[in-house]
Design an enzyme around this catalytic site. Structure first.
Site, PDB file in Angstrom:
ATOM      1  N   GLU A 145     -16.215 -17.310 -58.159  1.00  0.00           N
ATOM      2  CA  GLU A 145     -15.381 -17.228 -58.529  1.00  0.00           C
ATOM      3  C   GLU A 145     -14.447 -18.661 -58.841  1.00  0.00           C
ATOM      4  O   GLU A 145     -13.563 -18.635 -57.981  1.00  0.00           O
ATOM      5  CB  GLU A 145     -14.863 -15.987 -57.515  1.00  0.00           C
ATOM      6  CG  GLU A 145     -15.180 -15.112 -56.684  1.00  0.00           C
ATOM      7  CD  GLU A 145     -14.904 -14.367 -55.657  1.00  0.00           C
ATOM      8  OE1 GLU A 145     -14.281 -14.581 -54.481  1.00  0.00           O
ATOM      9  OE2 GLU A 145     -16.025 -13.392 -55.332  1.00  0.00           O
ATOM     10  N   GLU A 255     -22.078  -7.627 -58.217  1.00  0.00           N
ATOM     11  CA  GLU A 255     -21.178  -6.720 -57.457  1.00  0.00           C
ATOM     12  C   GLU A 255     -21.256  -5.661 -57.177  1.00  0.00           C
ATOM     13  O   GLU A 255     -20.206  -5.156 -57.249  1.00  0.00           O
ATOM     14  CB  GLU A 255     -20.520  -7.604 -56.097  1.00  0.00           C
ATOM     15  CG  GLU A 255     -20.799  -8.779 -56.405  1.00  0.00           C
ATOM     16  CD  GLU A 255     -20.080  -9.897 -55.990  1.00  0.00           C
ATOM     17  OE1 GLU A 255     -18.916  -9.756 -55.062  1.00  0.00           O
ATOM     18  OE2 GLU A 255     -20.325 -11.124 -55.794  1.00  0.00           O
TER      19      GLU A 255
HETATM   20  O1  9MR Z   1     -19.092  -8.608 -49.130  1.00  0.00           O
HETATM   21  C1  9MR Z   1     -19.154  -9.594 -47.856  1.00  0.00           C
HETATM   22  C2  9MR Z   1     -17.969  -9.554 -46.843  1.00  0.00           C
HETATM   23  O2  9MR Z   1     -18.897  -8.912 -45.763  1.00  0.00           O
HETATM   24  C3  9MR Z   1     -17.867 -10.589 -46.714  1.00  0.00           C
HETATM   25  O3  9MR Z   1     -17.052 -10.720 -45.158  1.00  0.00           O
HETATM   26  C4  9MR Z   1     -16.850 -11.534 -47.222  1.00  0.00           C
HETATM   27  C5  9MR Z   1     -15.804 -12.558 -46.704  1.00  0.00           C
HETATM   28  O4  9MR Z   1     -15.168 -13.008 -48.703  1.00  0.00           O
HETATM   29  O5  9MR Z   1     -17.427 -11.571 -48.159  1.00  0.00           O
HETATM   30  C6  9MR Z   1     -17.770 -10.203 -49.084  1.00  0.00           C
HETATM   31  O6  9MR Z   1     -18.217 -10.721 -50.172  1.00  0.00           O
HETATM   32  C7  9MR Z   1     -18.021 -10.870 -51.715  1.00  0.00           C
HETATM   33  C8  9MR Z   1     -19.195 -11.926 -52.199  1.00  0.00           C
HETATM   34  O7  9MR Z   1     -19.689 -12.792 -51.527  1.00  0.00           O
HETATM   35  C9  9MR Z   1     -18.048 -12.591 -53.276  1.00  0.00           C
HETATM   36  N1  9MR Z   1     -17.558 -11.516 -54.393  1.00  0.00           N
HETATM   37  C10 9MR Z   1     -16.733 -10.617 -53.713  1.00  0.00           C
HETATM   38  C11 9MR Z   1     -17.437  -9.852 -52.260  1.00  0.00           C
HETATM   39  C12 9MR Z   1     -16.617  -9.287 -51.720  1.00  0.00           C
HETATM   40  O8  9MR Z   1     -16.225  -9.298 -51.027  1.00  0.00           O
END
Ligand code: 9MR
Length: 345
Positions: A145, A255
């Site tokens: 990101e 994802e």
């Molecule tokens: O699914 C993840 C969630 O449990 C966490 O709280 C969050 C923190 O920002 O991150 C989520 O995973 C993310 C991933 O690492 C990067 N792309 C977006 C995903 C969904 O937010």
């Protein structure tokens, strides 16, 4: 309530996505280490359905490297052992991100870290983590990101301190630590924002032209029932063209999920209707048909869902707490009609 069948994802008589798509797409999911406990039902789902796994949170710097001189590898090690014991490939998520990165990276006493200090910490982190799993973790989300939603580079703390330099430096450090790993730049909304897809295409083109070892673009694909499929295809095709610069260049879906709420809609729980069900099934089938097309062209080889089933999806808590139904496996691991549609392709 979204439709569920009466069969679970690990019943002996249901298709296995991993088998159905063998030699076409590697199908995976994001998991947490509690899913890997020997008695966890999740383990049965994983072993039956998935050929590649990502840790949803526990391999991020916040968990692995919360203080400058302390690393915690217990959970990451457990994940890697599980993959090896079960013949499942592994993705490392993620080395450099503005989220879930501890503050110490960016500080030097009471001031901001300097450009050089931040880069040397970043390289040390990458080197330590990637070399520990050299030859065992096949794919790394090196950068996550780094783009702004409206195109251009995100003005994160990484960027404010190190400028653009952290981008190539991260790939060189990862490549040095494991020259055989696939190195990915991962982002969301690449399929729905032309500006973002254009920035990504231009950035990766310049990295490749400058000899930076980037191997793939990760398309997160947090989609929803209203995602414009024509625009999605157009943007993905634009990124697929990067292959002209590097013959073994790949795209990955990293994802995948399909929310029933529009982006920006913070409404309470919706009532699931026949319309939702139809749109959900059609969209998933259309997506997988497109993935298979890309796989035949040799540009896409893996599709990873963000979560094991609807009950544990992050989308039940973001952007507000509400029920969501974004995956092919529903609550209690009960399969949805859409699962069988996709497995029949
Ligand atoms: O699914 C993840 C969630 O449990 C966490 O709280 C969050 C923190 O920002 O991150 C989520 O995973 C993310 C991933 O690492 C990067 N792309 C977006 C995903 C969904 O937010």
């Amino acid at each position: 309530m979204a439709q569920l069948t009466d069969r679970t994802a690990y019943s002996p008589d249901v298709p296995s996505l991993k088998e159905v798509f063998r030699n076409r797409l590697r199908i995976g999911a994001a998991v947490n280490t509690w899913d890997l406990e020997p008695e966890a039902e999740a383990g049965r789902v994983i072993r039956k359905q998935f050929g590649i796994l990502t840790l949803e949170n526990e391999s991020k710097p916040l968990y692995v490297h919360p203080e400058e001189d302390r690393y915690f590898f217990d959970r990451f090690d457990k994940f890697v052992r599980f993959g090896e014991e079960n013949g499942i490939a592994l993705r490392g998520h993620t080395l450099v991100w503005h989220g879930q990165c501890p503050g110490w990276f960016f500080r030097d006493g009471d001031s901001d870290a300097s450009h050089d200090l931040l880069l040397s910490r970043m390289k040390e982190h990458i080197k330590t983590v990637v070399s520990r799993y050299r030859g065992r973790v096949a794919v790394w989300d090196v950068l996550n990101e780094v783009l702004r939603d409206e195109g251009g580079l995100r003005e994160s703390r990484w960027y404010r301190i190190a400028g653009e330099d952290y981008i190539p430096a991260a790939f060189f450090a990862a490549c040095e630590a494991d020259p055989d790993a696939r190195l990915v730049i991962n982002d969301y909304n690449l399929e729905s924002s032309e500006a973002k897809a254009d920035t990504m295409a231009a950035l990766v083109e310049s990295l490749i032209r400058n000899g930076v070892p980037v191997d793939a673009v990760g398309l997160q694909m947090h989609l929803n029932l209203y995602t414009d499929m024509e625009l999605l295809k157009k943007n993905v095709r634009k990124l697929a063209e990067l292959r002209r610069l590097k013959p073994d260049f790949k795209l990955e879906v990293t994802e995948l999920d399909l929310s029933c709420y529009r982006w920006g809609d913070n409404a309470e729980d919706l009532i699931w209707t026949e319309e939702h069900e139809r749109a959900f099934r059609e969209k998933y089938a259309a997506l997988f048909r497109f993935y298979l097309e890309l796989s035949e062209e040799g540009i896409l080889d893996s599709v990873v869902f963000w979560g094991l089933n609807d009950g544990v999806s992050w989308l039940n808590g973001f952007p507000v707490r509400r029920r969501n139904y974004p995956l092919l496996i529903g609550r209690n691991n009960l399969l949805k009609p859409a699962f069988f549609d996709v497995a029949g392709l």
